[in-house]
Scaffold this active site. Structure first.
Site, mmCIF file in Angstrom:
data_model
loop_
_atom_site.group_PDB
_atom_site.id
_atom_site.type_symbol
_atom_site.label_atom_id
_atom_site.label_comp_id
_atom_site.label_asym_id
_atom_site.label_seq_id
_atom_site.Cartn_x
_atom_site.Cartn_y
_atom_site.Cartn_z
ATOM 1 N N TYR A 8 -6.656 44.448 -39.841
ATOM 2 C CA TYR A 8 -7.252 45.062 -38.656
ATOM 3 C C TYR A 8 -7.090 46.571 -38.766
ATOM 4 O O TYR A 8 -6.004 47.063 -39.060
ATOM 5 C CB TYR A 8 -6.556 44.525 -37.402
ATOM 6 C CG TYR A 8 -6.766 45.341 -36.155
ATOM 7 C CD1 TYR A 8 -8.044 45.609 -35.663
ATOM 8 C CD2 TYR A 8 -5.680 45.845 -35.453
ATOM 9 C CE1 TYR A 8 -8.230 46.357 -34.512
ATOM 10 C CE2 TYR A 8 -5.856 46.581 -34.300
ATOM 11 C CZ TYR A 8 -7.129 46.838 -33.831
ATOM 12 O OH TYR A 8 -7.310 47.584 -32.697
ATOM 13 N N PHE A 9 -8.172 47.307 -38.536
ATOM 14 C CA PHE A 9 -8.146 48.767 -38.555
ATOM 15 C C PHE A 9 -8.091 49.271 -37.120
ATOM 16 O O PHE A 9 -8.999 49.030 -36.331
ATOM 17 C CB PHE A 9 -9.390 49.317 -39.258
ATOM 18 C CG PHE A 9 -9.438 50.818 -39.311
ATOM 19 C CD1 PHE A 9 -8.585 51.521 -40.146
ATOM 20 C CD2 PHE A 9 -10.343 51.528 -38.534
ATOM 21 C CE1 PHE A 9 -8.623 52.910 -40.205
ATOM 22 C CE2 PHE A 9 -10.396 52.908 -38.592
ATOM 23 C CZ PHE A 9 -9.536 53.599 -39.423
ATOM 24 N N ALA A 10 -7.009 49.954 -36.779
ATOM 25 C CA ALA A 10 -6.800 50.512 -35.439
ATOM 26 C C ALA A 10 -6.978 52.016 -35.482
ATOM 27 O O ALA A 10 -6.406 52.686 -36.342
ATOM 28 C CB ALA A 10 -5.401 50.168 -34.938
ATOM 29 N N GLY A 12 -7.440 53.775 -32.171
ATOM 30 C CA GLY A 12 -7.176 54.257 -30.816
ATOM 31 C C GLY A 12 -5.740 53.982 -30.421
ATOM 32 O O GLY A 12 -4.810 54.265 -31.177
ATOM 33 N N SER A 13 -5.553 53.389 -29.266
ATOM 34 C CA SER A 13 -4.206 53.163 -28.751
ATOM 35 C C SER A 13 -3.379 52.219 -29.622
ATOM 36 O O SER A 13 -2.148 52.286 -29.605
ATOM 37 C CB SER A 13 -4.264 52.627 -27.317
ATOM 38 O OG SER A 13 -4.935 51.381 -27.262
ATOM 39 N N GLU A 80 -9.271 43.927 -26.628
ATOM 40 C CA GLU A 80 -10.361 44.858 -26.898
ATOM 41 C C GLU A 80 -11.595 44.600 -26.028
ATOM 42 O O GLU A 80 -12.588 45.309 -26.140
ATOM 43 C CB GLU A 80 -10.743 44.808 -28.383
ATOM 44 C CG GLU A 80 -9.638 45.279 -29.306
ATOM 45 C CD GLU A 80 -9.232 46.727 -29.074
ATOM 46 O OE1 GLU A 80 -10.075 47.538 -28.648
ATOM 47 O OE2 GLU A 80 -8.058 47.046 -29.309
ATOM 48 N N TYR A 132 -4.027 58.195 -22.639
ATOM 49 C CA TYR A 132 -4.677 57.595 -23.806
ATOM 50 C C TYR A 132 -4.514 58.508 -25.019
ATOM 51 O O TYR A 132 -4.163 58.050 -26.112
ATOM 52 C CB TYR A 132 -6.158 57.349 -23.485
ATOM 53 C CG TYR A 132 -6.915 56.554 -24.513
ATOM 54 C CD1 TYR A 132 -6.649 55.205 -24.723
ATOM 55 C CD2 TYR A 132 -7.928 57.138 -25.251
ATOM 56 C CE1 TYR A 132 -7.375 54.460 -25.647
ATOM 57 C CE2 TYR A 132 -8.659 56.403 -26.173
ATOM 58 C CZ TYR A 132 -8.373 55.069 -26.370
ATOM 59 O OH TYR A 132 -9.095 54.345 -27.284
#
EC number: 4.3.2.9
Length: 173
Positions: A8-10, A12-13, A80, A132
């Site tokens: 999984y490519f994250a 953001g938070s 998400e 955020y």
């Protein structure tokens, strides 16, 4: 890679280890990679716009690559907003600093903004909350994203709002 896991490519938070582990306890940090990013859709939880992928040639963002157990895919989708049509999952090729390509699951908002011109400031209605951005910046530092990219993140203007109290309590920010 084990058949019972996915990458999984994250961006953001979920760069922040504490944040991804709230709903996805099996997440293991693998490394970093790059892709495209912008902000558009307002989030009540964050009280500002959340990040999304914008395909712009020769423009990249950095993020974390996590290995998760397949059992966490439903909770990640829920986090998400896939069921509410906020984001949709997609498969992307992430490029590591060593030039290796990794096939990863990531999420893109269902409504994306038009690309901004080089140097064009982020419109006020598309700015993320300060909470955020704090989460993203702390996660970027924690994951050792490139220093010039962290400096770029620090320059993104926020809307002056804080996230919901519930979100702040989960993150202890």
């Amino acid at each position: 890679m084990a058949s019972d896991t996915f990458l999984y490519f994250a961006y953001g938070s979920n760069l922040l280890k504490k944040r991804i582990h709230i709903n996805n306890p099996t997440a293991v940090f693998i490394g970093i990679g790059k892709l495209n990013l912008d902000f558009i859709k307002y989030s009540d939880n964050w009280r500002g716009s959340s990040a999304t992928i914008i395909p712009i040639q020769n423009h990249y963002i950095w993020g974390a690559v996590w290995r998760l157990h397949n059992n966490d895919m439903k909770s990640l989708d829920r986090q998400e907003g896939v069921e509410s049509n906020w984001y949709f999952p997609k498969s992307v090729d992430i490029v590591t600093p060593e030039g290796e390509k990794l096939k990863c699951r990531t999420y893109q908002q269902t409504i994306n903004p038009p690309p901004r011109a080089p140097g064009e400031e982020l419109p006020i209605e598309r700015r993320p909350s300060s909470t955020y951005m704090d989460c993203i910046i702390k996660g970027a530092i924690e994951c050792n994203l490139p220093e010039d990219y962290i400096m770029k993140l620090k320059k993104i203007p926020h809307n002056g709002q804080k996230a919901s109290q519930k979100m702040i309590e989960k993150l202890n920010l």
